[in-house]
Design a protein around this motif. Structure first.
Motif, short mmCIF file in Angstrom:
data_model
loop_
_atom_site.label_atom_id
_atom_site.label_comp_id
_atom_site.label_asym_id
_atom_site.label_seq_id
_atom_site.Cartn_x
_atom_site.Cartn_y
_atom_site.Cartn_z
N VAL A 40 11.47 -11.53 -17.90
CA VAL A 40 10.72 -11.09 -19.09
C VAL A 40 9.69 -10.04 -18.66
O VAL A 40 9.56 -8.99 -19.29
CB VAL A 40 10.06 -12.28 -19.81
CG1 VAL A 40 9.17 -11.79 -20.94
CG2 VAL A 40 11.12 -13.23 -20.35
N LEU A 41 8.96 -10.30 -17.58
CA LEU A 41 7.99 -9.32 -17.11
C LEU A 41 8.70 -8.07 -16.59
O LEU A 41 8.22 -6.96 -16.80
CB LEU A 41 7.08 -9.89 -16.04
CG LEU A 41 5.98 -8.91 -15.58
CD1 LEU A 41 5.07 -8.50 -16.74
CD2 LEU A 41 5.16 -9.49 -14.45
N ASP A 42 9.85 -8.22 -15.94
CA ASP A 42 10.63 -7.06 -15.50
C ASP A 42 10.90 -6.11 -16.67
O ASP A 42 10.73 -4.90 -16.56
CB ASP A 42 11.99 -7.49 -14.92
CG ASP A 42 11.97 -7.66 -13.43
OD1 ASP A 42 11.08 -7.09 -12.76
OD2 ASP A 42 12.86 -8.35 -12.92
N LYS A 43 11.30 -6.69 -17.79
CA LYS A 43 11.60 -5.88 -18.97
C LYS A 43 10.34 -5.18 -19.48
O LYS A 43 10.38 -4.00 -19.83
CB LYS A 43 12.21 -6.76 -20.06
CG LYS A 43 12.65 -5.99 -21.28
CD LYS A 43 13.37 -6.88 -22.28
CE LYS A 43 13.79 -6.05 -23.48
NZ LYS A 43 14.49 -6.83 -24.46
N VAL A 44 9.24 -5.90 -19.53
CA VAL A 44 7.98 -5.32 -19.97
C VAL A 44 7.56 -4.20 -19.03
O VAL A 44 7.14 -3.12 -19.46
CB VAL A 44 6.88 -6.40 -20.08
CG1 VAL A 44 5.53 -5.77 -20.33
CG2 VAL A 44 7.21 -7.40 -21.18
N LEU A 45 7.68 -4.42 -17.73
CA LEU A 45 7.29 -3.40 -16.75
C LEU A 45 8.11 -2.12 -16.91
O LEU A 45 7.58 -1.03 -16.72
CB LEU A 45 7.46 -3.93 -15.32
CG LEU A 45 6.43 -4.97 -14.87
CD1 LEU A 45 6.85 -5.56 -13.53
CD2 LEU A 45 5.04 -4.38 -14.80
#
Length: 79
Positions: A40-45
């Motif tokens: 999820v954070l990968d996508k946000v980043l």
């Protein structure tokens, strides 16, 4: 070590507002953060702007000297 500060959706995805991370450059930082906090954070980043001591870091090879602050700013909606 660098200080990473999360805002809005990035903060929600990471589950924290701030943390200390060891990374030599922006590319390594994104890898470390993705490993710590998941896809999820990968996508946000991938959609976020990273500010290194207030300056946008568009190049993944941007060096992160010890003691800098990186702010993760996801796209904001609004009007």
């Amino acid at each position: 070590m660098v200080t990473v500060r999360y805002f809005a959706g990035a903060k929600a995805a990471a589950g924290i507002g701030e943390e200390q991370v060891s990374a030599a450059d922006v590319a390594e930082l994104k890898t470390v953060l993705g490993q710590r906090h998941g896809p999820v954070l990968d996508k946000v980043l991938s959609a976020s702007t990273l500010l290194v001591d207030g300056l946008a870091a568009k190049d993944p090879a941007t060096v992160l000297p010890a003691g800098v602050t990186v702010e993760v700013l996801p796209p904001f909606a609004g009007g």
